[in-house]
Each structure stands twice: as structure tokens, then as C-alpha cells.
Design a protein around this motif. Structure first.
Motif, PDB file in Angstrom:
ATOM      1  N   SER A 168     118.091 108.775  97.716  1.00 46.96           N
ATOM      2  CA  SER A 168     117.883 107.023  98.215  1.00 46.96           C
ATOM      3  C   SER A 168     116.941 107.376  98.969  1.00 46.96           C
ATOM      4  CB  SER A 168     119.438 106.263  99.226  1.00 46.96           C
ATOM      5  OG  SER A 168     119.557 107.277 100.416  1.00 46.96           O
ATOM      6  N   SER A 215     116.902 105.668 102.054  1.00 47.46           N
ATOM      7  CA  SER A 215     116.725 105.619 103.137  1.00 47.46           C
ATOM      8  C   SER A 215     116.828 107.196 103.661  1.00 47.46           C
ATOM      9  CB  SER A 215     117.929 104.954 103.804  1.00 47.46           C
ATOM     10  OG  SER A 215     118.944 105.805 103.275  1.00 47.46           O
ATOM     11  N   THR A 216     117.112 108.299 102.874  1.00 48.00           N
ATOM     12  CA  THR A 216     116.664 109.741 102.707  1.00 48.00           C
ATOM     13  C   THR A 216     116.170 110.340 102.761  1.00 48.00           C
ATOM     14  OG1 THR A 216     119.528 109.755 102.287  1.00 48.00           O
ATOM     15  CG2 THR A 216     118.129 111.734 102.291  1.00 48.00           C
ATOM     16  N   LEU A 234     112.996 108.386 103.255  1.00 48.29           N
ATOM     17  CA  LEU A 234     112.656 108.220 104.239  1.00 48.29           C
ATOM     18  C   LEU A 234     112.266 109.187 105.803  1.00 48.29           C
ATOM     19  CD1 LEU A 234     110.450 106.006 105.813  1.00 48.29           C
ATOM     20  CD2 LEU A 234     112.306 105.046 106.810  1.00 48.29           C
ATOM     21  N   ARG A 235     113.791 109.449 105.456  1.00 50.61           N
ATOM     22  CA  ARG A 235     114.393 110.497 106.815  1.00 50.61           C
ATOM     23  C   ARG A 235     114.052 112.254 106.987  1.00 50.61           C
ATOM     24  NH1 ARG A 235     119.542 110.751 106.188  1.00 50.61           N
ATOM     25  NH2 ARG A 235     119.701 112.104 105.487  1.00 50.61           N
ATOM     26  N   ILE A 249     125.612 101.292 102.400  1.00 52.63           N
ATOM     27  CA  ILE A 249     125.095 100.541 101.026  1.00 52.63           C
ATOM     28  C   ILE A 249     125.508  99.640 100.150  1.00 52.63           C
ATOM     29  CG2 ILE A 249     125.526 103.473 100.624  1.00 52.63           C
ATOM     30  CD1 ILE A 249     122.006 101.303 100.493  1.00 52.63           C
ATOM     31  N   ARG A 280     121.090  93.485 103.978  1.00 48.42           N
ATOM     32  CA  ARG A 280     120.445  95.160 104.537  1.00 48.42           C
ATOM     33  C   ARG A 280     122.124  95.651 104.131  1.00 48.42           C
ATOM     34  NH1 ARG A 280     116.984  93.043 108.081  1.00 48.42           N
ATOM     35  NH2 ARG A 280     118.671  93.720 109.759  1.00 48.42           N
ATOM     36  N   ASP A 285     122.783  97.234 106.799  1.00 52.16           N
ATOM     37  CA  ASP A 285     123.151  97.153 107.776  1.00 52.16           C
ATOM     38  C   ASP A 285     124.171  96.304 108.337  1.00 52.16           C
ATOM     39  OD1 ASP A 285     121.219  95.796 107.863  1.00 52.16           O
ATOM     40  OD2 ASP A 285     120.220  96.585 109.484  1.00 52.16           O
TER      41      ASP A 285
END
Length: 366
Positions: free
Chosen positions: A89, A91-92, A94-95, A220, A287, A289
Motif C-alpha cells: 500500500s 502508506s507501507t 512510504l514507511r 484503511i 482518510r 485516520d
């Protein structure tokens, strides 16, 4: 911020320059001049990035002609690999990308030159020791996985000669050493009862709470739901989970009413195909969050301790276990890829565990 941007305009006028002459170098010179003039609070270069970005998007300032560095080229190849081959994903990615960028900047630079082929196991250990000193144990375990992923990529693409992924030391920790945090069914119902069901925002919050509490959806997954994912005739929804996985779950009768009200809400925002949209302009998908914000507001209304949406997911698994559901069925509802993940919930069934637990030596069985 407006004051800082106004100072940029005044400085350009003093220098006899126009907006088209602005670039990163002149912004840095402007900040240096402010410091020399004795100004105490001076914005950093990142604080002026929005101004430069806006001027370039408006066509006032020409686009920057900066060739990417070798490290940036390698990081972009790594990102493309994670997206195309592993299906991670955003977000993953990005991390993982942030960890890779920080590691390469700290450990793969020799005399100002980018030299990843000289990496050793000692470099990995040094980086991990610094990370463990500043983050929690759970985050440090994530660094291990992120470093191993980067090392596998570097070796498979011929950047480093050795397989350094195996040299990344594992972090101490026992997965089944603690009990999963759950909630009593009555506490979950109290949160739902204190979620308003009037107005577009209230109906949306209630539908989100029902999906998390009754179907165990992740945050998500709630944010990704589309109108096309709802099959009213069959009473099913399509859940888009981790790793681009898609599963079908039954739409329980108790959640159909808030769902229908949310999906059929009129207005300009309904041009979007996502089920849950922001109530204020600019309208768009929520989003992930924001799902936690919905649960937090319900906790405040109910006077309960603050919990996150994942706690409701744990509570659903524990409630299914109490009603006789097997671990395989629970894993299917929660969409676990590994049954070992679901096995963690077996520890919360104390009644069943007492039936198989051996008495402590020297004492009678309870």
C-alpha cells in the motif's frame, strides 16, 4: 506564514528581482540575510516550499532543473519494486522508503559520495542501535523488516555483492507473551448507542462504527469502500484489504439501514464513488485516520476510556470466540492471511483454557 511570504516579496524588490527569478538558492540567500539582520525567528527552507511550489504550479517560476542524485534514483527503483512486485500500500511504501532513505544517507555515504556497495553488517547494526534508542520496541521490529526488505532489493539488483538481509539481527520480543486488548460486548454496544444517527455526519459516523464493530473492518478498508463494492441483492460487500486482497463479507441486517442512508445521501459530494466522504469542502474520500476520530468521539460521549478502532476489531474476535466460533472462522471474518495471527485470540477464552490447563504441582485443580 503570510508574513514570511511577504518578507520574500520585499527582499526580491530590494534585490531588483522578480517572482520569476525565485528558486531554492535565492530563498536560502533570503533566509541568510534575515539572520544577518538579527531577526530571531526565521523560517527554515521547508517552511517556504509551499510558496515555491505554488509559483511553479501557476507557471510564474520555471520548474527546477535538478538532476536526481544516485541515491534518489535507487530509492525510486526500490519504490517501483515494492509497488509492482510486492503490491504494498501507499502508506507501507512510504514507511519503507523513509527508512531506506535515512539508512542510505547515514550509512552508505563515504567522503560525500554515495557508495552502497561498501555496506557491511556492522553498518546495519549501528543503524539499528540508533533506532532502538529512540523508538518503541514495536517500531524497532518494523525497522528490522524494513531493513531486510531493502537489503534483499539491493542484492537482487546487483547493488551489493553479499546477502546482508540475513545479518540484520532480530529484535527480542514474544508475540504471545501478552493478552490482546479487548472490550466487553456491553461496552461496544454503549459506544454504538452514543453515536448520533441524525444528519449526514451522524449517519456516516454510525455506519463507520457499525462496520468496525460488527464486521471487523480495518480503518484503511473503511476509507477505501466504494459504492460499487456494495451488492444489495446478495447482501454482500467487497473489502479491499492488505496486499490488494479483495474479500466478500455478508452485510449484516443490523448495519443495512445506516449503510443505505450513507450511500444514498444526495448532494454535490455524491459525484464521488467512495462511500464515506468528508462533510466539508473540498469534498472527497475520508482518510483512514478519521475512522479513529469517529471512535474517539463515541468514547467521549459514552464516558468510556479512549480506544482505537482496532480495539473494536479485537472485541469482535473475542465475542465470536465466546459464542463458539472456531479460529478458522474468526480468521476468515478478520481476513487474516496466517492462522497464527488468529491464534492470539485463543488466549482470551479463559473458560475453555481452564478445561485443558494442568493444575500447578502441589495444588488441586480449580
Amino acid at each position: 506564514m503570510l508574513k514570511d511570504l511577504g518578507q520574500v516579496g520585499l527582499w526580491l524588490s530590494e534585490q531588483g528581482l522578480g517572482a520569476a527569478d525565485l528558486d531554492e538558492g535565492r530563498l536560502n540567500q533570503h533566509l541568510c540575510d534575515l539572520r544577518k539582520a538579527g531577526r530571531r525567528r526565521v523560517a527554515g527552507p521547508r517552511g517556504l516550499v509551499p510558496l515555491l511550489t505554488f509559483l511553479r504550479e501557476a507557471g510564474v517560476v520555471p520548474a527546477a532543473q535538478v538532476a536526481p542524485s544516485p541515491a534518489e534514483v535507487l530509492l525510486e527503483r526500490y519504490r517501483c519494486c515494492m509497488e509492482s512486485e510486492r503490491g504494498l500500500s501507499a502508506s507501507t511504501m512510504l514507511r519503507y522508503g523513509n527508512t531506506a532513505r535515512r539508512f542510505l544517507a547515514e550509512q552508505a555515504m563515504a567522503d560525500g559520495q554515495f557508495a552502497p556497495d561498501g555496506l557491511t553488517g556492522a553498518d546495519l547494526n549501528a543503524f539499528l542501535l540508533r533506532e532502538c534508542a529512540r523508538v518503541s520496541a514495536g517500531s524497532a521490529k518494523g525497522r528490522v523488516a524494513e531493513l531486510r526488505s531493502l537489503m534483499r532489493f539491493l542484492h537482487l539488483h546487483g547493488v551489493i555483492p553479499m546477502k546482508l538481509g540475513g545479518t540484520v539481527p532480530p529484535l527480542g520480543g514474544w508475540r504471545f507473551a501478552s493478552l490482546p486488548a479487548t472490550m466487553a460486548p456491553g461496552d461496544v454496544q454503549r459506544l454504538l448507542d452514543h453515536t448520533p444517527r441524525k444528519g449526514m455526519a451522524g449517519v456516516g459516523d454510525y455506519a463507520i462504527s457499525m462496520l468496525v464493530a460488527r464486521l471487523g473492518l480495518r480503518s484503511i478498508e473503511v476509507a477505501r469502500l466504494l459504492l460499487d463494492d456494495v451488492d444489495w441483492r446478495c447482501g454482500e460487500i467487497v473489502v479491499r484489504g492488505k496486499g490488494r486482497r479483495e474479500d466478500r463479507l455478508p452485510l449484516r441486517p443490523m448495519s443495512e439501514r445506516p449503510w443505505s442512508l450513507t450511500c444514498l445521501t444526495p448532494g454535490p459530494a455524491r459525484m464521488q464513488r467512495h462511500v464515506f466522504l468528508t462533510c466539508e469542502a473540498p469534498h472527497g474520500p475520508i482518510r483512514a485516520d478519521l475512522v479513529g476520530d469517529v471512535v474517539e468521539r463515541a468514547c467521549r460521549r459514552a464516558g468510556s476510556p479512549k480506544v482505537g478502532p482496532h480495539r473494536l476489531r479485537h472485541a469482535l474476535a473475542a465475542d465470536m470466540l465466546r459464542h463458539g466460533a472456531g479460529l478458522t472462522a474468526i480468521g476468515q471474518v478478520l481476513r487474516h492471511q496466517d492462522l497464527a495471527t488468529t491464534a492470539l485470540y485463543a488466549k482470551v477464552d479463559f473458560i475453555a483454557l481452564r478445561a485443558v490447563a494442568q493444575p500447578w504441582p502441589g495444588t488441586e485443580a480449580a
